[in-house]
Design a protein around this motif. Structure first.
Motif, PDB file in Angstrom:
ATOM      1  N   PRO A  95      -2.612   9.685  -3.931  1.00 57.09           N
ATOM      2  CA  PRO A  95      -1.284   9.266  -3.463  1.00 57.09           C
ATOM      3  C   PRO A  95      -0.822   7.980  -4.143  1.00 57.09           C
ATOM      4  CG  PRO A  95      -2.950   9.004  -1.734  1.00 57.09           C
ATOM      5  CD  PRO A  95      -3.643   9.600  -2.896  1.00 57.09           C
ATOM      6  N   PRO A  96       0.458   7.724  -4.148  1.00 59.00           N
ATOM      7  CA  PRO A  96       0.996   6.506  -4.775  1.00 59.00           C
ATOM      8  C   PRO A  96       0.510   5.275  -4.010  1.00 59.00           C
ATOM      9  CG  PRO A  96       2.702   7.639  -3.536  1.00 59.00           C
ATOM     10  CD  PRO A  96       1.517   8.550  -3.587  1.00 59.00           C
ATOM     11  N   ILE A  97       0.470   4.141  -4.701  1.00 57.34           N
ATOM     12  CA  ILE A  97      -0.195   2.966  -4.121  1.00 57.34           C
ATOM     13  C   ILE A  97       0.752   1.841  -3.753  1.00 57.34           C
ATOM     14  CG2 ILE A  97      -2.383   3.388  -5.301  1.00 57.34           C
ATOM     15  CD1 ILE A  97      -1.420   1.409  -7.442  1.00 57.34           C
ATOM     16  N   SER A  98       2.035   1.965  -4.090  1.00 60.31           N
ATOM     17  CA  SER A  98       2.952   0.853  -3.787  1.00 60.31           C
ATOM     18  C   SER A  98       3.037   0.636  -2.281  1.00 60.31           C
ATOM     19  CB  SER A  98       4.345   1.156  -4.339  1.00 60.31           C
ATOM     20  OG  SER A  98       4.271   1.459  -5.714  1.00 60.31           O
ATOM     21  N   THR A  99       3.541  -0.522  -1.918  1.00 57.18           N
ATOM     22  CA  THR A  99       3.644  -0.828  -0.482  1.00 57.18           C
ATOM     23  C   THR A  99       4.993  -0.393   0.076  1.00 57.18           C
ATOM     24  OG1 THR A  99       4.389  -3.041  -1.083  1.00 57.18           O
ATOM     25  CG2 THR A  99       2.050  -2.767  -0.574  1.00 57.18           C
ATOM     26  N   ASP A 100       6.032  -0.515  -0.719  1.00 57.58           N
ATOM     27  CA  ASP A 100       7.369  -0.147  -0.247  1.00 57.58           C
ATOM     28  C   ASP A 100       7.568   1.372  -0.345  1.00 57.58           C
ATOM     29  OD1 ASP A 100      10.311  -0.968   0.303  1.00 57.58           O
ATOM     30  OD2 ASP A 100      10.395   0.413  -1.402  1.00 57.58           O
ATOM     31  N   PRO A 101       8.123   1.991   0.707  1.00 61.15           N
ATOM     32  CA  PRO A 101       8.314   3.444   0.704  1.00 61.15           C
ATOM     33  C   PRO A 101       9.145   3.922  -0.487  1.00 61.15           C
ATOM     34  CG  PRO A 101       8.772   2.551   2.875  1.00 61.15           C
ATOM     35  CD  PRO A 101       8.549   1.386   1.977  1.00 61.15           C
ATOM     36  N   GLY A 102      10.265   3.257  -0.737  1.00 60.80           N
ATOM     37  CA  GLY A 102      11.113   3.653  -1.864  1.00 60.80           C
ATOM     38  C   GLY A 102      10.346   3.571  -3.169  1.00 60.80           C
ATOM     39  N   GLU A 103       9.532   2.542  -3.300  1.00 59.54           N
ATOM     40  CA  GLU A 103       8.746   2.398  -4.537  1.00 59.54           C
ATOM     41  C   GLU A 103       7.704   3.500  -4.650  1.00 59.54           C
ATOM     42  OE1 GLU A 103       7.155  -1.535  -5.064  1.00 59.54           O
ATOM     43  OE2 GLU A 103       9.154  -2.404  -4.762  1.00 59.54           O
ATOM     44  N   ARG A 104       7.144   3.883  -3.495  1.00 59.20           N
ATOM     45  CA  ARG A 104       6.176   4.991  -3.548  1.00 59.20           C
ATOM     46  C   ARG A 104       6.856   6.265  -4.023  1.00 59.20           C
ATOM     47  NH1 ARG A 104       4.147   2.759   1.194  1.00 59.20           N
ATOM     48  NH2 ARG A 104       5.173   4.286   2.530  1.00 59.20           N
ATOM     49  N   ALA A 168      18.616  11.912   4.688  1.00 60.91           N
ATOM     50  CA  ALA A 168      19.822  11.784   3.873  1.00 60.91           C
ATOM     51  C   ALA A 168      19.486  11.125   2.540  1.00 60.91           C
ATOM     52  CB  ALA A 168      20.876  10.982   4.622  1.00 60.91           C
ATOM     53  N   ALA A 169      18.676  10.071   2.609  1.00 61.04           N
ATOM     54  CA  ALA A 169      18.293   9.381   1.376  1.00 61.04           C
ATOM     55  C   ALA A 169      17.501  10.312   0.460  1.00 61.04           C
ATOM     56  CB  ALA A 169      17.471   8.138   1.713  1.00 61.04           C
ATOM     57  N   VAL A 170      16.598  11.064   1.051  1.00 61.35           N
ATOM     58  CA  VAL A 170      15.780  11.974   0.243  1.00 61.35           C
ATOM     59  C   VAL A 170      16.656  13.017  -0.444  1.00 61.35           C
ATOM     60  CG1 VAL A 170      14.056  13.806   0.377  1.00 61.35           C
ATOM     61  CG2 VAL A 170      13.670  11.659   1.565  1.00 61.35           C
ATOM     62  N   ARG A 171      17.684  13.471   0.253  1.00 65.61           N
ATOM     63  CA  ARG A 171      18.578  14.437  -0.383  1.00 65.61           C
ATOM     64  C   ARG A 171      19.211  13.848  -1.635  1.00 65.61           C
ATOM     65  NH1 ARG A 171      20.299  19.110   2.098  1.00 65.61           N
ATOM     66  NH2 ARG A 171      22.178  19.002   0.835  1.00 65.61           N
ATOM     67  N   VAL A 172      19.694  12.631  -1.524  1.00 65.59           N
ATOM     68  CA  VAL A 172      20.314  12.017  -2.702  1.00 65.59           C
ATOM     69  C   VAL A 172      19.270  11.811  -3.791  1.00 65.59           C
ATOM     70  CG1 VAL A 172      21.392   9.907  -3.573  1.00 65.59           C
ATOM     71  CG2 VAL A 172      22.217  10.962  -1.466  1.00 65.59           C
ATOM     72  N   LEU A 204      17.773   3.620  -1.806  1.00 64.61           N
ATOM     73  CA  LEU A 204      18.282   4.203  -0.561  1.00 64.61           C
ATOM     74  C   LEU A 204      17.136   4.510   0.398  1.00 64.61           C
ATOM     75  CD1 LEU A 204      21.043   6.640  -1.830  1.00 64.61           C
ATOM     76  CD2 LEU A 204      21.351   4.700  -0.288  1.00 64.61           C
ATOM     77  N   VAL A 205      16.042   4.983  -0.163  1.00 64.02           N
ATOM     78  CA  VAL A 205      14.894   5.313   0.681  1.00 64.02           C
ATOM     79  C   VAL A 205      14.334   4.039   1.306  1.00 64.02           C
ATOM     80  CG1 VAL A 205      12.542   6.193   0.675  1.00 64.02           C
ATOM     81  CG2 VAL A 205      14.311   7.387  -0.612  1.00 64.02           C
ATOM     82  N   SER A 206      14.214   3.016   0.505  1.00 62.41           N
ATOM     83  CA  SER A 206      13.697   1.754   1.051  1.00 62.41           C
ATOM     84  C   SER A 206      14.547   1.298   2.222  1.00 62.41           C
ATOM     85  CB  SER A 206      13.714   0.674  -0.036  1.00 62.41           C
ATOM     86  OG  SER A 206      12.952   1.083  -1.146  1.00 62.41           O
ATOM     87  N   GLN A 207      15.857   1.325   2.033  1.00 65.94           N
ATOM     88  CA  GLN A 207      16.739   0.890   3.112  1.00 65.94           C
ATOM     89  C   GLN A 207      16.569   1.752   4.351  1.00 65.94           C
ATOM     90  OE1 GLN A 207      20.725   0.954   1.588  1.00 65.94           O
ATOM     91  NE2 GLN A 207      20.028   0.008  -0.324  1.00 65.94           N
ATOM     92  N   ALA A 208      16.586   3.068   4.139  1.00 60.54           N
ATOM     93  CA  ALA A 208      16.493   3.984   5.282  1.00 60.54           C
ATOM     94  C   ALA A 208      15.182   3.779   6.026  1.00 60.54           C
ATOM     95  CB  ALA A 208      16.610   5.425   4.809  1.00 60.54           C
TER      96      ALA A 208
END
Lengths: 212, 212
Positions: A95-104, A168-172, A204-208
């Motif tokens: 799995p990805p290792i970043s801490t922020d969801p959007g970054e993952r 919604a973010a994932v859709r975009v 957008l994912v990070s924000q959501a």
DNA sequence: CGCTAATCTAGAACAAGTTCCTACTCCGCC
DNA sequence: GGCGGAGTAGGAACTTGTTCTAGATTAGCG
């Protein structure tokens, strides 16, 4: 152009309703066809996947090929399903290792992008088929979209359901992913441009995820 | 598949370099072809645009049709350019009225979407061509993308240059726009889903414009 | 006006996706 | 072990995008 429900089109691992469970020989044929398709696509992309050649290379009659996959588009979309399932397995192991969801999510997509870059012709063939697909392929295309959404969902965090805002973010993000890939594949955007677009969408994912 | 630079392919109103300036009869032919294409596309979508029929309906020989538009994809992308120019004019006359930049973009795109809904088959034909286009159509597809970017840029605010962040946001918006449209056209998303996707993407524009 | 090159028409020809047909083979079942 | 039907091989045939050819027409020019 109509899908024959009795034909062995769907993945055997899906619904138990109209899928008649392929025999061993049939499953072998199906695999040979998919392998041949990947091989031809990897060599020359969408145009190089010619139904007669696929049939010949997989040692199957043309009519049989069409019984398994009712059109070239179906064939290539099925190939994409195949590839995506492999990819999903790989991503589950690492799995990805970043801490922020959007970054993952961005990390996941960039890793996927790197995988596609290894076989750009194959990627081109699959993506062209995916975006060119008409209503007769809806079910299969939807299944591909679901796979991608799952991959991204896992990156946000495997386990819990996504919130409405996250969805919604994932859709975009998936829209951006598809479209920027197409742009890259047809030579109208650079690799770094693709990365930039993915990153932009992933904010957008990070924000959501942050506002949950 | 190679574009013949000497053929009257480009819009006459573009660069003065390799465009040999069509005679009146030639310009008339070009218009007849484009009109015939729209007519056939509006009736039955991508598949209904058959080169022989376009030629017949526009009273032009098949070879001539191919001299003007070197492929069906070129023809449909040119049709899209045509439509987009009309749209841009209309939007210039009646700009969006919201106060927030992102909302203006969303309003603009929703208005465009409503226009497309009036001729869904035509929209399908043009969008399928646009996303299926390969490298030989790069220039024309780029031109279409530039038009859309301009339309959105005007919505953000006509006049000033866009900032770097705004440009990034606009890219994601156009990606989302294309991809969600395709999804709607192939019956895999509802109209309200399209609206939701556009709105989601447009929040990026609001942020980018706010943070300037 | 008459010439020449470019353009156009009409239609054959070719390519690849798709459909269809016939005979053969395999599978489940009696 | 034999039967009936589904599945398959092999290949012709059809469709539509694309290319090519030969003979008119047209545009531009001396």
């Amino acid at each position: 152009m109509t899908v024959d429900a009795s034909a062995p089109t769907g993945t055997p691992a899906s619904a138990p309703s109209p899928v008649p469970a392929l025999t061993e020989r049939q499953e072998a044929r199906r695999q040979r066809i998919l392998r041949a398709t990947q091989q031809l696509a990897a060599r020359g992309g969408f145009d190089a996947v010619q139904m007669r050649e696929v049939a010949e290379l997989s040692e199957v009659a043309l009519g049989t090929l069409y019984r398994y996959f009712p059109s070239k588009i179906h064939l290539l979309v099925a190939t994409m399903q195949d590839q995506l399932e492999q990819l999903h397995d790989q991503l589950r192991r690492k799995p990805p290792i970043s801490t922020d969801p959007g970054e993952r999510v961005a990390e996941t997509l960039m890793r996927t992008f790197k995988a596609l870059q290894r076989e750009p012709h194959l990627a081109e063939a699959m993506m062209r088929a995916l975006t060119f697909a008409d209503r007769s392929v809806s079910a299969e295309v939807d299944s591909v979209n679901r796979l991608i959404t799952d991959v991204i969902g896992d990156a946000i965090h495997a386990g819990r359901q996504l919130t409405r805002a996250e969805l919604a973010a994932v859709r975009v993000v998936t829209h951006t992913w598809h479209s920027t890939l197409i742009t890259w594949l047809s030579g109208r955007a650079s690799i770094s441009q693709v990365k930039a677009d993915i990153d932009t969408a992933c904010t957008l994912v990070s924000q959501a995820a942050g506002a949950e």
